[in-house]
Design a protein around this motif. Structure first.
Motif, PDB file in Angstrom:
ATOM      1  N   ASP A  21      -7.594  -3.448   2.103  1.00  0.00           N
ATOM      2  CA  ASP A  21      -7.439  -2.529   0.974  1.00  0.00           C
ATOM      3  C   ASP A  21      -6.307  -1.584   1.349  1.00  0.00           C
ATOM      4  O   ASP A  21      -6.455  -0.732   2.224  1.00  0.00           O
ATOM      5  CB  ASP A  21      -8.737  -1.763   0.702  1.00  0.00           C
ATOM      6  CG  ASP A  21      -8.695  -1.022  -0.636  1.00  0.00           C
ATOM      7  OD1 ASP A  21      -7.737  -0.258  -0.863  1.00  0.00           O
ATOM      8  OD2 ASP A  21      -9.603  -1.231  -1.454  1.00  0.00           O
ATOM      9  N   ASP A  22      -5.157  -1.772   0.690  1.00  0.00           N
ATOM     10  CA  ASP A  22      -3.983  -1.010   1.108  1.00  0.00           C
ATOM     11  C   ASP A  22      -3.043  -0.867  -0.083  1.00  0.00           C
ATOM     12  O   ASP A  22      -3.052  -1.679  -1.000  1.00  0.00           O
ATOM     13  CB  ASP A  22      -3.272  -1.745   2.257  1.00  0.00           C
ATOM     14  CG  ASP A  22      -2.477  -0.796   3.142  1.00  0.00           C
ATOM     15  OD1 ASP A  22      -2.224   0.349   2.718  1.00  0.00           O
ATOM     16  OD2 ASP A  22      -2.116  -1.219   4.247  1.00  0.00           O
ATOM     17  N   SER A  23      -2.234   0.143  -0.035  1.00  0.00           N
ATOM     18  CA  SER A  23      -1.261   0.392  -1.097  1.00  0.00           C
ATOM     19  C   SER A  23      -0.004  -0.455  -0.872  1.00  0.00           C
ATOM     20  O   SER A  23       0.548  -0.472   0.241  1.00  0.00           O
ATOM     21  CB  SER A  23      -0.884   1.879  -1.125  1.00  0.00           C
ATOM     22  OG  SER A  23       0.305   2.066  -1.859  1.00  0.00           O
ATOM     23  N   PHE A  24       0.430  -1.118  -1.928  1.00  0.00           N
ATOM     24  CA  PHE A  24       1.677  -1.883  -1.840  1.00  0.00           C
ATOM     25  C   PHE A  24       2.823  -0.943  -1.469  1.00  0.00           C
ATOM     26  O   PHE A  24       3.727  -1.313  -0.720  1.00  0.00           O
ATOM     27  CB  PHE A  24       1.955  -2.565  -3.186  1.00  0.00           C
ATOM     28  CG  PHE A  24       3.110  -3.527  -3.163  1.00  0.00           C
ATOM     29  CD1 PHE A  24       2.900  -4.875  -2.923  1.00  0.00           C
ATOM     30  CD2 PHE A  24       4.408  -3.085  -3.388  1.00  0.00           C
ATOM     31  CE1 PHE A  24       3.974  -5.765  -2.885  1.00  0.00           C
ATOM     32  CE2 PHE A  24       5.479  -3.964  -3.366  1.00  0.00           C
ATOM     33  CZ  PHE A  24       5.260  -5.308  -3.115  1.00  0.00           C
ATOM     34  N   MET A  25       2.779   0.286  -2.000  1.00  0.00           N
ATOM     35  CA  MET A  25       3.831   1.258  -1.726  1.00  0.00           C
ATOM     36  C   MET A  25       3.857   1.643  -0.247  1.00  0.00           C
ATOM     37  O   MET A  25       4.932   1.859   0.325  1.00  0.00           O
ATOM     38  CB  MET A  25       3.619   2.515  -2.579  1.00  0.00           C
ATOM     39  CG  MET A  25       3.663   2.262  -4.063  1.00  0.00           C
ATOM     40  SD  MET A  25       5.251   1.566  -4.560  1.00  0.00           S
ATOM     41  CE  MET A  25       4.861   1.013  -6.204  1.00  0.00           C
ATOM     42  N   ARG A  26       2.689   1.746   0.371  1.00  0.00           N
ATOM     43  CA  ARG A  26       2.662   2.090   1.796  1.00  0.00           C
ATOM     44  C   ARG A  26       3.080   0.890   2.645  1.00  0.00           C
ATOM     45  O   ARG A  26       3.895   1.012   3.564  1.00  0.00           O
ATOM     46  CB  ARG A  26       1.249   2.540   2.199  1.00  0.00           C
ATOM     47  CG  ARG A  26       1.196   3.214   3.565  1.00  0.00           C
ATOM     48  CD  ARG A  26      -0.103   2.959   4.284  1.00  0.00           C
ATOM     49  NE  ARG A  26      -0.303   1.551   4.586  1.00  0.00           N
ATOM     50  CZ  ARG A  26       0.316   0.918   5.587  1.00  0.00           C
ATOM     51  NH1 ARG A  26       1.188   1.547   6.351  1.00  0.00           N
ATOM     52  NH2 ARG A  26       0.084  -0.360   5.809  1.00  0.00           N
ATOM     53  N   MET A  27       2.503  -0.307   2.307  1.00  0.00           N
ATOM     54  CA  MET A  27       2.811  -1.498   3.095  1.00  0.00           C
ATOM     55  C   MET A  27       4.312  -1.765   3.129  1.00  0.00           C
ATOM     56  O   MET A  27       4.868  -2.091   4.180  1.00  0.00           O
ATOM     57  CB  MET A  27       2.094  -2.721   2.509  1.00  0.00           C
ATOM     58  CG  MET A  27       0.601  -2.776   2.776  1.00  0.00           C
ATOM     59  SD  MET A  27      -0.098  -4.353   2.226  1.00  0.00           S
ATOM     60  CE  MET A  27      -0.257  -4.086   0.466  1.00  0.00           C
TER      61      MET A  27
END
Length: 446
Positions: free
Chosen positions: A397-403
């Motif tokens: 569960d992670d943000s595309f923007m952060r990744m």
């Protein structure tokens, strides 16, 4: 085998007979989809099912002012029969056209142009394909599915517009099972079959089977350095395509990339995405006859640029239509390559996760472009640049923007074209071309 359905002469004959001026409509359009495909299933490195499908469908429409009505028929490949059926359907549509309510957002192409793309591939015969698979997979628990052959999209209208798209392509994906649900999944797709390349991919997958017999490395929820293969990246980019790039989603504030558009966030400068029709396998025109530009910039150096504008959005929001489909989803999405040599991926990863496949993806927070999903098939724990143990199925569960913002370490230098493998009703022509990605702090939750 009926190959006439994918023949250009057959389409042109139909178009010449059906797309003629008529008294009660200003425009008659014809959109044809056809294929002549081999389908072969394997189980335990032996043929389980082999079949061939030749099919075609024609969508006929008549337009008068802001009224439009359409109907779709199956084609037989017999010109006189199909001509008679379409002519009768055209008569029926014309009789109903006056009863259709006016559509304030109807937009039709004004230009009368033509295009033709006819690519003959080098595909294996069913006999050659079976021989290659049974030889390369001898002694392995090989389970696979092959689909290949010519696929056609074509458009004509009564004003003289003509578009033709014919490609011969194949898609072969398979699993090598170690035991139970432990398997290495691989795919090979393209327009020119190379038996040596297919055998190399089978052998590479087989080399990883002994690792799946080892005890899985137990991981605690947390953030890990991870390498995402092009196949895993295609799942993430496919999820991003759910309304991320469409003009309507942007205008209504439902796009997962709204914050990127508003400059509230920014992706890594290495992220450049486009709808790259010129290098994809999808047709360069729509079912309504709009010609597509060779490319539409969507994200450039980490910043949002253009959107995919369907004809209806173009009419509603006073935008130029740019060949987008009704869903405003990309059909030839391309993420540009980076500088990380493919051969150095494990060395640069050093210690972390090798993620070969993902599935069950969805948004956990669409506005934040946060995604969740599961790892799948042969994912491994890596130490000192070596695969050392399989991973249990994990949820991320992670943000595309952060990744792909602060978390991105690098993109590989070898983008891979990954076609849509679905065959429900028909073979597909959409694709995603993407490199692999090395990211820091990929967040596992379970």
């Amino acid at each position: 085998m009926n190959t006439l359905l994918t023949d250009k002469g057959f389409f042109e004959s139909l178009a010449a007979r059906i797309c003629t001026p008529v008294a009660d409509a200003e425009r008659v359009t014809l959109f044809v989809k056809a294929e002549s495909s081999d389908f072969i299933r394997f189980n335990r490195a032996a043929v389980r099912q082999a079949t061939h499908v030749s099919q075609g469908q024609a969508t006929l429409a008549v337009v008068q002012g802001s009224r439009r009505i359409e109907s779709t028929l199956s084609l037989t490949g017999h010109l006189d029969i199909d001509h008679a059926a379409l002519l009768a359907e055209r008569t029926a549509l014309l009789a109903q056209l006056a009863d259709v309510p006016e559509d304030p957002y109807l937009l039709m192409p004004e230009a009368v142009d033509a295009s033709s793309r006819h690519e003959s591939g080098a595909l294996p015969t069913p006999q050659a394909l079976i021989a290659a698979a049974t030889t390369a997979a001898r002694g392995l628990d090989f389970v696979g599915f092959y689909a290949g052959g010519p696929v056609v999209r074509a458009f004509a209208d009564s004003r003289g517009q003509r578009h033709w798209h014919h490609v011969e392509s194949f898609h072969f994906d398979w699993c090598l099972y170690q035991q139970a649900d432990k398997a290495v999944k691989t795919a090979y797709a393209g327009t020119h079959w190379d038996e040596a390349e297919f055998a190399r991919r089978v052998a590479t997958g087989a080399e990883r089977l002994p690792l799946l017999a080892l005890p899985p490395r137990a991981l605690q929820p947390g953030a890990y350095r991870a390498y995402l293969t092009p196949t895993a990246m295609a799942e993430l980019l496919g999820t991003l395509s759910w309304g991320g790039f469409g003009a309507q989603a942007r205008r209504t504030g439902t796009s997962s990339l709204s914050r990127l558009e508003h400059r509230d966030v920014q992706l890594h400068a290495a992220i450049t995405l486009s709808e790259d029709t010129a290098r994809g396998i999808a047709p360069a025109f729509t079912a309504e006859g709009f010609a597509k530009p060779i490319g539409v910039s969507l994200i450039d150096a980490g910043r949002a640029t253009g959107t995919l504008n369907s004809p209806r959005s173009a009419r509603q929001y006073m935008l130029p239509a740019n060949g987008a489909n009704a869903q405003e989803a990309p059909e030839s999405l391309r993420l540009e390559a980076g500088l990380l040599p493919e051969s150095q991926v494990l060395a640069r990863l050093d210690t972390g996760l090798y993620v070969s496949n993902l599935w069950y993806l969805n948004y956990s927070d669409r506005q934040a472009c946060r995604m969740t999903g599961m790892t799948r098939f042969a994912c491994f724990w890596v130490e000192d640049g070596r695969l050392v143990a399989p991973l249990p199925v994990m949820r991320f569960d992670d943000s595309f923007m952060r990744m792909f913002g602060d978390g991105l370490i690098g993109l590989t230098d070898s983008p891979e074209l990954i076609p849509e493998s679905g065959t429900y009703k028909e073979r597909q022509l959409s694709s995603i071309t993407t490199p692999g990605a090395l990211v820091e702090g990929w967040r596992l939750t379970l």
